[in-house]
Design an enzyme around this catalytic site. Structure first.
Site, PDB file in Angstrom:
ATOM      1  N   ALA A   1      -4.480   8.155   3.252  1.00  0.00           N
ATOM      2  CA  ALA A   1      -3.589   7.138   3.359  1.00  0.00           C
ATOM      3  C   ALA A   1      -4.214   6.009   2.630  1.00  0.00           C
ATOM      4  O   ALA A   1      -5.622   5.855   3.023  1.00  0.00           O
ATOM      5  CB  ALA A   1      -3.343   7.186   5.151  1.00  0.00           C
TER       6      ALA A   1
ATOM      7  N   GLY B   1      -5.499  11.983   4.672  1.00  0.00           N
ATOM      8  CA  GLY B   1      -4.027  11.937   4.086  1.00  0.00           C
ATOM      9  C   GLY B   1      -3.726  13.047   3.425  1.00  0.00           C
ATOM     10  O   GLY B   1      -2.736  13.560   2.347  1.00  0.00           O
TER      11      GLY B   1
ATOM     12  N   GLU C   1      -4.412  16.454   3.598  1.00  0.00           N
ATOM     13  CA  GLU C   1      -3.294  17.050   4.821  1.00  0.00           C
ATOM     14  C   GLU C   1      -2.102  17.421   3.573  1.00  0.00           C
ATOM     15  O   GLU C   1      -0.796  18.520   3.982  1.00  0.00           O
ATOM     16  CB  GLU C   1      -2.855  15.999   6.137  1.00  0.00           C
TER      17      GLU C   1
ATOM     18  N   GLU D   1     -10.576  10.496   9.956  1.00  0.00           N
ATOM     19  CA  GLU D   1      -9.797   9.817  10.432  1.00  0.00           C
ATOM     20  C   GLU D   1     -10.412   9.049  11.334  1.00  0.00           C
ATOM     21  O   GLU D   1     -10.776   8.109  12.491  1.00  0.00           O
ATOM     22  CB  GLU D   1      -8.378  10.223  10.553  1.00  0.00           C
TER      23      GLU D   1
END
Length: 250
Positions: free
Chosen positions: A63, A106, A109, A129
């Site tokens: 992200a 992300g 994911e 993260e």
């Protein structure tokens, strides 16, 4: 106008989406989330296979940290990324992630939300993260253990272990590893195999796998009943029987 964050190629039976923020290692920002929601809007109305890829050597570097730094507890409860990835996972037709290079945070994911993952031999999967003071909250904590088993998932999520393509293949995270130059062709070949099957049967099969019920037999019987009433079932079985007869008489 802002530059698009994804590149799309629409075909009759599939949609290719390529993450396209090369200056930010394809980091997933809010603009990309919104554009991917737009893809989901279309594929929910007109179901087709979705193929997701990144750029040369980077699937998605995670992200967007600059955005994440300024997000609030309210933003976390909104589930900006997790709602998108759940929606991608629930698309009617299968989703294929073609992972070349880094798939972190992300980005990983997003790949985990796909039904099928193939990788280049330089693919890398990881979850940084916790080193940034946050949790992998967009699917890794529930999808990754199911995909690779709890021990390896915990080492990746808790200790920051990054796994390469060969280990991902051995763990079942990806189903095949290819050279980078042939990865897109391999993804198309996999999509071709899916597209050759009956779309209604594929949609029901995916749903039965992904959404188990307290009575899976009843759910399967109901899906089968709809397929039995489809003209495609009769046409496909007739073609199969005709081909068998031709082989027998050859």
């Amino acid at each position: 106008m802002p530059m698009p964050t994804i590149l799309r190629e629409n075909r009759a039976d599939r949609v290719w989406v390529r993450l396209h923020r090369p200056d930010a290692r394809n980091a997933i920002d809010k603009a990309m989330v919104d554009e991917l929601h737009g893809v989901c809007d279309e594929l929910e109305r007109d179901p087709r296979i979705l193929l997701i890829a990144g750029g040369d050597g980077v699937f998605a570097g995670g992200a967007d940290i600059a955005e994440l730094r300024d997000r609030t507890p309210a933003d976390a409860l909104e589930g900006i990324n997790s709602r998108l990835f759940d929606r991608i996972a629930r698309l009617p037709m299968p989703v294929i992630a073609a992972v070349d290079g880094w798939a972190l945070g992300g980005g990983a994911e997003l790949a985990y939300a796909a039904d099928l993952r193939i990788a280049s031999d330089r693919a890398r999967f990881g979850s940084p993260e916790p080193s940034l003071g946050i949790v992998p909250a967009a699917g890794a904590t529930w999808r990754l253990p199911r995909l690779v088993g709890e021990p390896l998932a915990k080492e990746m999520l808790l200790a920051g272990r990054v796994i390469g393509a060969d280990e991902a293949l051995a763990a079942g995270l990806v189903t095949a590893v290819h050279p980078p130059a042939t990865l897109d062709a391999a993804a198309d070949a996999l999509a071709d195999r899916i597209a050759a099957r009956d779309p209604l049967a594929i949609r029901h099969t995916k749903r039965l796998i992904d959404d188990p019920t307290d009575d899976p037999r009843a759910a399967a019987d109901a899906a089968q009943a709809e397929c039995f009433g489809s003209p495609a079932k009769h046409e496909r079985m007739t073609a199969w029987l005709d081909q068998r007869l031709e082989r027998k008489n050859a």
